[in-house]
Design a protein around this motif. Structure first.
Motif, PDB file in Angstrom:
ATOM      1  N   ARG A 220       0.776  -1.286   0.128  1.00 44.56           N
ATOM      2  CA  ARG A 220       0.024  -0.057  -0.041  1.00 44.56           C
ATOM      3  C   ARG A 220       0.926   0.921   0.056  1.00 44.56           C
ATOM      4  NH1 ARG A 220      -2.276   3.372   4.119  1.00 44.56           N
ATOM      5  NH2 ARG A 220      -0.948   1.979   5.689  1.00 44.56           N
ATOM      6  N   THR A 221       0.402   2.309  -0.937  1.00 42.92           N
ATOM      7  CA  THR A 221       1.095   3.413  -0.923  1.00 42.92           C
ATOM      8  C   THR A 221       0.749   4.384   0.218  1.00 42.92           C
ATOM      9  OG1 THR A 221       1.343   3.533  -3.176  1.00 42.92           O
ATOM     10  CG2 THR A 221       1.681   5.598  -2.121  1.00 42.92           C
ATOM     11  N   ILE A 222       2.024   4.884   1.059  1.00 45.50           N
ATOM     12  CA  ILE A 222       1.509   5.958   2.114  1.00 45.50           C
ATOM     13  C   ILE A 222       1.068   7.448   1.355  1.00 45.50           C
ATOM     14  CG2 ILE A 222       2.525   6.778   4.039  1.00 45.50           C
ATOM     15  CD1 ILE A 222       2.203   3.893   4.321  1.00 45.50           C
ATOM     16  N   ASP A 223      -0.115   7.664   1.786  1.00 48.55           N
ATOM     17  CA  ASP A 223      -0.402   8.909   1.309  1.00 48.55           C
ATOM     18  C   ASP A 223      -0.091  10.100   2.309  1.00 48.55           C
ATOM     19  OD1 ASP A 223      -1.921  11.012   0.596  1.00 48.55           O
ATOM     20  OD2 ASP A 223      -3.963  10.429   0.944  1.00 48.55           O
ATOM     21  N   PRO A 224       0.955  11.076   1.745  1.00 46.55           N
ATOM     22  CA  PRO A 224       1.452  12.011   2.270  1.00 46.55           C
ATOM     23  C   PRO A 224       0.589  13.169   2.869  1.00 46.55           C
ATOM     24  CG  PRO A 224       2.162  12.113   0.193  1.00 46.55           C
ATOM     25  CD  PRO A 224       1.444  10.822   0.023  1.00 46.55           C
ATOM     26  N   HIS A 225      -0.628  13.145   2.174  1.00 45.16           N
ATOM     27  CA  HIS A 225      -1.651  14.517   2.122  1.00 45.16           C
ATOM     28  C   HIS A 225      -2.532  14.023   3.125  1.00 45.16           C
ATOM     29  CE1 HIS A 225       0.623  16.158  -0.966  1.00 45.16           C
ATOM     30  NE2 HIS A 225       0.260  15.201  -1.906  1.00 45.16           N
ATOM     31  N   ARG A 226      -2.671  12.778   3.768  1.00 47.53           N
ATOM     32  CA  ARG A 226      -3.648  12.488   4.651  1.00 47.53           C
ATOM     33  C   ARG A 226      -3.428  13.232   5.817  1.00 47.53           C
ATOM     34  NH1 ARG A 226      -4.958   8.610   8.663  1.00 47.53           N
ATOM     35  NH2 ARG A 226      -2.916   7.776   8.415  1.00 47.53           N
ATOM     36  N   ARG A 227      -4.295  13.938   6.508  1.00 45.08           N
ATOM     37  CA  ARG A 227      -4.193  14.595   7.647  1.00 45.08           C
ATOM     38  C   ARG A 227      -4.969  13.756   8.853  1.00 45.08           C
ATOM     39  NH1 ARG A 227      -1.068  17.138   5.357  1.00 45.08           N
ATOM     40  NH2 ARG A 227      -1.246  19.288   4.564  1.00 45.08           N
ATOM     41  N   PRO A 228      -4.004  13.185   9.550  1.00 40.22           N
ATOM     42  CA  PRO A 228      -4.543  12.381  10.517  1.00 40.22           C
ATOM     43  C   PRO A 228      -5.159  13.174  11.798  1.00 40.22           C
ATOM     44  CG  PRO A 228      -2.241  12.457  10.611  1.00 40.22           C
ATOM     45  CD  PRO A 228      -2.656  13.336   9.727  1.00 40.22           C
ATOM     46  N   GLY A 229      -4.922  14.384  11.844  1.00 41.32           N
ATOM     47  CA  GLY A 229      -5.593  15.040  13.046  1.00 41.32           C
ATOM     48  C   GLY A 229      -4.552  14.744  14.118  1.00 41.32           C
ATOM     49  N   PRO A 230      -4.771  15.122  15.473  1.00 44.08           N
ATOM     50  CA  PRO A 230      -3.690  14.841  16.215  1.00 44.08           C
ATOM     51  C   PRO A 230      -3.178  13.409  16.450  1.00 44.08           C
ATOM     52  CG  PRO A 230      -5.696  16.179  17.182  1.00 44.08           C
ATOM     53  CD  PRO A 230      -5.956  15.705  15.839  1.00 44.08           C
ATOM     54  N   VAL A 231      -1.909  13.229  16.426  1.00 44.39           N
ATOM     55  CA  VAL A 231      -1.455  11.943  16.317  1.00 44.39           C
ATOM     56  C   VAL A 231      -1.723  11.032  17.655  1.00 44.39           C
ATOM     57  CG1 VAL A 231       0.469  10.325  15.629  1.00 44.39           C
ATOM     58  CG2 VAL A 231       0.052  12.392  14.501  1.00 44.39           C
ATOM     59  N   SER A 232      -2.105   9.766  17.617  1.00 45.38           N
ATOM     60  CA  SER A 232      -2.070   9.106  18.575  1.00 45.38           C
ATOM     61  C   SER A 232      -1.309   7.926  18.267  1.00 45.38           C
ATOM     62  CB  SER A 232      -3.562   8.547  19.033  1.00 45.38           C
ATOM     63  OG  SER A 232      -3.757   7.443  19.712  1.00 45.38           O
ATOM     64  N   GLU A 233      -0.321   7.400  19.020  1.00 44.22           N
ATOM     65  CA  GLU A 233       0.665   6.297  19.023  1.00 44.22           C
ATOM     66  C   GLU A 233      -0.409   5.236  18.852  1.00 44.22           C
ATOM     67  OE1 GLU A 233       2.634   9.109  18.186  1.00 44.22           O
ATOM     68  OE2 GLU A 233       2.245   9.079  20.478  1.00 44.22           O
ATOM     69  N   MET A 234      -1.572   5.099  19.575  1.00 39.16           N
ATOM     70  CA  MET A 234      -2.309   3.997  19.708  1.00 39.16           C
ATOM     71  C   MET A 234      -2.959   3.720  18.342  1.00 39.16           C
ATOM     72  SD  MET A 234      -2.011   3.233  22.857  1.00 39.16           S
ATOM     73  CE  MET A 234      -3.155   1.869  22.958  1.00 39.16           C
ATOM     74  N   GLY A 235      -3.187   4.985  17.431  1.00 38.63           N
ATOM     75  CA  GLY A 235      -3.776   4.794  16.541  1.00 38.63           C
ATOM     76  C   GLY A 235      -2.947   4.366  15.049  1.00 38.63           C
ATOM     77  N   LEU A 236      -1.688   4.307  15.465  1.00 37.26           N
ATOM     78  CA  LEU A 236      -0.587   4.049  14.307  1.00 37.26           C
ATOM     79  C   LEU A 236      -0.294   2.498  14.096  1.00 37.26           C
ATOM     80  CD1 LEU A 236       1.578   6.982  14.960  1.00 37.26           C
ATOM     81  CD2 LEU A 236       0.230   6.718  12.715  1.00 37.26           C
TER      82      LEU A 236
ATOM     83  N   GLN B  31       1.928  19.703  11.026  1.00 40.73           N
ATOM     84  CA  GLN B  31       0.881  19.024  10.283  1.00 40.73           C
ATOM     85  C   GLN B  31       1.149  18.661   8.901  1.00 40.73           C
ATOM     86  OE1 GLN B  31      -1.179  17.355  11.922  1.00 40.73           O
ATOM     87  NE2 GLN B  31      -0.683  18.294  13.968  1.00 40.73           N
ATOM     88  N   LYS B  32       2.400  19.588   8.468  1.00 47.13           N
ATOM     89  CA  LYS B  32       2.712  19.070   7.000  1.00 47.13           C
ATOM     90  C   LYS B  32       3.290  17.730   6.874  1.00 47.13           C
ATOM     91  CE  LYS B  32       3.783  23.734   5.270  1.00 47.13           C
ATOM     92  NZ  LYS B  32       4.733  24.578   4.570  1.00 47.13           N
ATOM     93  N   MET B  33       3.762  16.965   7.851  1.00 44.50           N
ATOM     94  CA  MET B  33       4.006  15.613   7.612  1.00 44.50           C
ATOM     95  C   MET B  33       3.339  14.653   8.155  1.00 44.50           C
ATOM     96  SD  MET B  33       7.759  14.412   8.041  1.00 44.50           S
ATOM     97  CE  MET B  33       7.795  14.406   9.605  1.00 44.50           C
ATOM     98  N   THR B  34       2.963  13.670   8.117  1.00 39.75           N
ATOM     99  CA  THR B  34       2.252  12.729   9.158  1.00 39.75           C
ATOM    100  C   THR B  34       3.636  11.618   9.561  1.00 39.75           C
ATOM    101  OG1 THR B  34       1.772  10.953   7.500  1.00 39.75           O
ATOM    102  CG2 THR B  34       0.261  12.559   7.722  1.00 39.75           C
ATOM    103  N   VAL B  35       3.103  10.980  10.775  1.00 32.94           N
ATOM    104  CA  VAL B  35       4.056  10.232  11.252  1.00 32.94           C
ATOM    105  C   VAL B  35       4.178   9.005  10.413  1.00 32.94           C
ATOM    106  CG1 VAL B  35       4.516   8.629  13.233  1.00 32.94           C
ATOM    107  CG2 VAL B  35       3.847  11.001  13.601  1.00 32.94           C
ATOM    108  N   GLU B  36       3.046   8.428   9.888  1.00 30.64           N
ATOM    109  CA  GLU B  36       3.097   7.305   9.167  1.00 30.64           C
ATOM    110  C   GLU B  36       3.836   7.241   7.990  1.00 30.64           C
ATOM    111  OE1 GLU B  36      -0.884   6.026   8.314  1.00 30.64           O
ATOM    112  OE2 GLU B  36      -0.004   4.024   7.637  1.00 30.64           O
ATOM    113  N   TRP B  37       3.882   8.585   7.400  1.00 34.97           N
ATOM    114  CA  TRP B  37       4.580   8.866   6.025  1.00 34.97           C
ATOM    115  C   TRP B  37       6.088   8.956   6.419  1.00 34.97           C
ATOM    116  CZ3 TRP B  37       7.727  12.932   4.382  1.00 34.97           C
ATOM    117  CH2 TRP B  37       8.065  12.981   3.219  1.00 34.97           C
TER     118      TRP B  37
END
Lengths: 465, 518
Positions: B3-19, B459-465
């Motif tokens: 799966r391609t990581i979408d750099p533009h996806r805005r996850p909102g506040p990052v929760s490590e639990m959600g990653l 927020q310009k960069m997501t943790v997942e990306w």
């Protein structure tokens, strides 16, 4: 506690549009005027500022100076209409020694009085010629400081000009026998030259003297109207009489066969005079300096050309020109070899364009340096050389007012002073006087190559050494 | 297909639990900006007959005409490898029947980068971060253009020697060689992430580094700004730093760290303390550091409690007492007597001696310090390695080096010069999209959202990306290291250490260096 030396800097904006390094190229054709325009997103508000400035026309407008090169707009424009390039005008400034980056950095320091600070690592070449072939050392754990444990505020950058006695002698009653030679203490190891080679008006010389006075240092001046200025070191050319030295505490002569006689004569009338003799660095410099020092000259001003090089007159085994750092080192060692190093102050000039060059010149053996061109750059000179061709100055330096000129030079000196403190603090050296000739706190690239790479790679090719 | 990581996806506040758990697997992680940068720009003029020959012949997919479209949409110019195509006979300009195409180097390619980080190195690092592989085009991904050090050192590969099967090559190194009763920690690749404080870089950057280190069973480091809570899930792969300002140093975080690093000095500003300018000292950063928001924070230099190796030993003993399972690393810079510093650090009880050379990265440093103080790491490595060998302690010290390691080839050369492994910082930042503009020090910090503490910019960069970019880059680095070892017929990176006989310096008379250090 004695008062600490402090240079009072304050913001002095440029009078002219500065020439910036980078610029955005904006292909406005085909712009769809979309609602996501990246210009609104600029983190540095460059485009917004442009609009405001156009509306109010209060300041210069220039992407080329303001653009920080983050490329966010270039990479985000919906239609990819923006590009980015180095400003060709920027690249035209200066030359290979007085580089555009040095000029730009000097402008910044003269404007703000701040040390240039940036993120990311050093972007330059691994090593370079001249001053760039020298690194300064730092203290760490096993050799924490040379001068003991002190905060940076206790670092002194003061140096003395004048002859020092090698030993003191006392009368039977314990009082000092004889007089100590005159000496002048200045708070930074930098004096100015108020007669730069650019063809500028007399007022500039006055401003340089005023800036020197404000800093507590001195400036060499050949303008007869300024010899009574408290910061002046009157310069006496070979063809001039010595009247300017009457009553002066310090004066500079061009070297000439009769200079010792002239100085001896004037010192009979003015025994507290510190005599400075200006002579070119080169193969005969050391012998002449020794002779002058033995004759009682208290200060030698040894100079290289404005790029910091000394023409090789054949006596040196090296090919090509010799850099001021090497020439000063040779002169310093020659004076040490004669056992008279402390009897004479050594001022070096030529090619000193950055604060680091001050520290490195002193490490190589000078007591202090003399600068001129950086002062002109502080007043927005861009080294276009128009003045030497009798053409108009794009920075119109002759039109500057006193406050602007003096404060820009003071700001530059303040930034250099702060940088000296940074370097000396890292070296663990608390006194600029003790920095002189302290090559134990310098590293030369040639030595590092030999010591670290020699056992691994063998012999370095002669043409790249 | 991953799966391609979408750099533009805005996850909102990052929760490590959600990653998702970070996994050592390459997934495409394309540039997060709309217009990627490349070497070439393709121009199509009005003579184009829409024949589609360019689409057909281009091996890189530069020309784009979606199915059902008559006309072309904007091309993917950054993928273009024109010179390579000329050699391979796939140069679209020559194949266009109407001479409608023109390809030129972009002005940006000429303007981006510097002597140490050339445009080629930046673009190739981006390529690795996107794809997990080294570029196969014409970008030089191995050396910069500084004119010295690693850029003038080459490997001399045997022309027809036996190669090792890449699958049988080990790239792991131990970090505890002292043989004491502390854990025998090994890492799977001879590289870990350098200290970057909370304050100097964004929490997303810190988390991306930590998660990539977790995936690769290696380490990242907190830097001197304290240990943010969001890092706790990755604590087994976090080094915590004790630096001269003691910002954020807490007993409980030292107790949970597998490795504690004393930062005596930093290569980018040797002899100076850390710099965090006031604009980046937000309330959150200040709270972590126990400081006043908005004030510039300058760490002192040196540790005012350390003026000898004996003092240093007291430091080491202190940490060892607080955390009986921690390894201790001493990060020092490179003065002329760096060899004495290194051996002294070992005798004081350090497990890892970490040398940080003078051309290393920083979030903020006086330019005079970056350029002039202390020696480049290339000199320090053989000097220290040789001294440790002569002292008879080389095999009980882990020698880690940093400060100018830009590529997998730099890493391999550092090991061949005598290091056990390397620490990197700038390559990680470049992988996350850094363009080396050098504006990380003040204001909102990095406009590209990497080295910033501004809530909006973060927020310009997501943790997942970010995590995926770093995993991909490390994958590409390991592949290059494995290739180097394979070509030398080696099966373990530990065998490469000190093999200076495999190197040559292009500025030296001897083409192939001798192996006195081996």
């Amino acid at each position: 506690m004695p008062a600490k030396y402090h240079i009072h800097t304050r913001q002095v904006p440029p009078r002219r549009k500065p020439i910036g390094k980078y610029g955005i190229i904006d292909w406005r054709e085909d712009c769809s005027a979309c609602h996501n325009c990246v210009k609104r997103e600029c983190a540095y508000s460059v485009y917004n500022d442009e609009r405001d400035r156009l509306r109010h026309t209060v300041e210069y407008v220039d992407y080329l100076y303001e653009c920080k090169g983050c490329l966010c707009c270039v990479q985000s424009c919906t239609k990819g209409l923006l590009s980015w390039d180095v400003n060709p005008e920027y690249e035209k400034m200066g030359d290979e020694v007085w580089t555009p980056d040095i000029i730009s950095s000097t402008w910044y320091q003269a404007e703000t009085g701040n040390i240039p600070v940036s993120g990311a690592g050093y972007p330059g070449r691994f090593r370079g010629p001249g001053f760039d072939s020298i690194l300064t050392d730092m203290s760490e754990i096993v050799r924490p400081t040379r001068d003991g444990i002190h905060g940076r505020e206790y670092i002194s950058t003061s140096v003395d000009i004048g002859r020092k006695l090698m030993k003191l002698s006392f009368d039977a009653d314990g009082s000092l026998a004889g007089d100590c030679p005159p000496i002048i203490e200045i708070p930074i190891p930098i004096i100015f030259n108020a007669k730069p080679w650019q063809k500028l008006g007399d007022r500039i010389g006055e401003y340089v003297l005023d800036a020197a006075k404000e800093l507590g240092t001195l400036a060499i001046s050949d303008n007869p109207d300024n010899i009574s200025h408290p910061a002046a070191i009157p310069h006496i050319a070979t063809s001039e009489d010595d009247a300017a030295a009457d009553g002066a505490r310090i004066a500079e002569w061009d070297d000439a066969p009769d200079v010792i006689d002239r100085i001896t004569r004037i010192k009979i009338a003015n025994p507290n005079l510190i005599a400075v003799v200006k002579l070119p660095l080169g193969s005969s410099c050391a012998a002449r300096a020794i002779k002058l020092a033995r004759a009682g000259v208290g200060c030698i001003h040894a100079y290289a050309d404005w790029h910091g090089y000394v023409p090789n007159d054949g006596a040196d085994t090296q090919s090509g020109s010799v850099h001021i750092s090497q020439a000063v080192r040779k002169l310093h060692l020659a004076l040490i070899g004669e056992g008279i190093r402390d009897e004479v102050t050594l001022v070096a000039s030529g090619g000193i364009s950055l604060a680091e060059h001050v520290a490195k010149t002193v490490l190589c053996g000078a007591d202090l340096v003399c600068v001129d061109i950086p002062l002109m750059i502080a007043m927005e000179c861009r080294l276009c050389m128009n003045c030497r061709k009798e053409l108009a100055c794009p920075a119109d330096i002759n039109a500057v007012d006193r406050d602007y000129a003096v404060q820009r030079m003071v700001n530059l000196a303040g930034a250099w002073h702060s940088q000296l403190l940074e370097m000396m603090g890292a070296m663990g050296i608390r006194e600029a006087r003790r920095l002189r000739g302290e090559v134990g706190r310098a590293m030369f690239f040639d030595d590092l190559e030999r010591e670290c790479f020699g056992p691994v790679f063998g012999t370095r090719k002669a043409e790249v050494s | 297909m991953a799966r391609t990581i979408d750099p533009h996806r805005r996850p909102g506040p990052v929760s490590e639990m959600g990653l998702p758990e970070p996994v050592r697997e390459v997934k495409p992680a394309p540039d997060r900006f709309r217009n990627s940068l490349g070497k070439y720009q393709v121009w199509r003029n009005e003579l184009c007959g829409k024949c589609g020959k360019c689409v057909e012949i281009c091996p890189r997919g530069v020309h784009v005409r979606p199915d059902g479209y008559v006309d072309f949409v904007r091309g993917l110019d950054w993928r273009c490898t024109a010179e390579r195509c000329k050699e391979n006979g796939t140069f679209c300009v020559e194949h266009c029947p109407n001479q409608a195409l023109r390809i030129e180097e972009t002005p940006i390619y000429k303007a981006v980068g510097d002597y140490r980080w050339t445009a080629d190195l930046i673009l190739s690092t981006w390529h690795m971060a996107e794809t997990g592989t080294a570029p196969d085009g014409e970008l030089n991904y191995q050396t910069g253009n500084s004119g010295g050090g690693f850029d003038r050192i080459d490997f001399v590969f045997p022309e027809d020697g036996p190669r090792t099967n890449p699958d049988e090559i080990s790239t792991s190194i131990p970090l505890n060689r002292r043989g004491d009763n502390r854990p025998r920690i090994t890492i799977d690749i001879p590289v870990y992430g350098g200290g970057m404080s909370f304050g100097s870089v964004s929490p997303h950057t810190i988390l991306s580094k930590a998660r990539a280190a977790t995936a690769w069973n290696t380490f990242s480091c907190t830097g001197e700004g304290g240990y943010i809570e969001r890092l706790f899930p990755y604590k087994d792969h976090m080094i915590t730093q004790v630096a001269t300002g003691l910002f954020g140093v807490r007993e409980e975080t030292i107790q949970m760290a597998p490795i504690v690093e004393f930062k005596y000095a930093q290569g980018a500003k040797p002899g100076l303390g850390g710099h965090l300018l006031g604009d980046k000292n937000t309330p959150a950063v200040a709270a972590m550091r126990g400081a006043v928001p908005g004030t510039s924070l300058f760490s002192p230099f040196p540790f005012h409690s350390v003026y000898s190796i004996e003092d240093h030993k007291k430091h080491v003993d202190w940490i060892k007492h607080i955390n009986p399972r921690a390894l201790v690393s001493a990060k020092v810079s490179t003065p002329i007597d760096v060899d004495m510093v290194a051996v002294g650090s070992y005798y004081a009880g350090a497990h890892i001696v970490h040398l940080d050379g003078s051309y290393g990265g920083t979030g903020a440093a006086p330019e005079i310090a970056k350029k002039n103080i202390a020696m480049p790491i290339e000199y320090a490595i053989p000097k220290v390695h040789r001294f440790l060998v002569e002292e008879g302690v080389r095999d009980v010290v882990t020698l880690i080096v940093s400060g100018g390691i830009r590529t997998a080839y730099d890493m391999a050369k550092a090991i061949a010069l005598g290091a056990d492994g390397v620490v990197i910082g700038t390559p990680e930042m470049v992988a996350l999209g850094c363009i080396r503009c050098g504006r990380c020090e003040s204001g909102k910090g990095c406009a590209r959202g990497i080295a910033t503490t501004d809530n909006e910019m973060v927020q310009k960069m997501t943790v997942e990306w970010g995590t995926q970019r770093l995993i991909n880059m490390l994958t590409a680095w390991r592949a290059q290291l494995v290739d180097i070892l394979s070509r030398f017929g080696m099966s373990d990176v530990k065998d490469l250490r000190g093999r200076t006989d495999l190197l040559r310096h292009m500025d030296y008379e001897e083409a192939i260096a001798k192996g006195e250090n081996r």
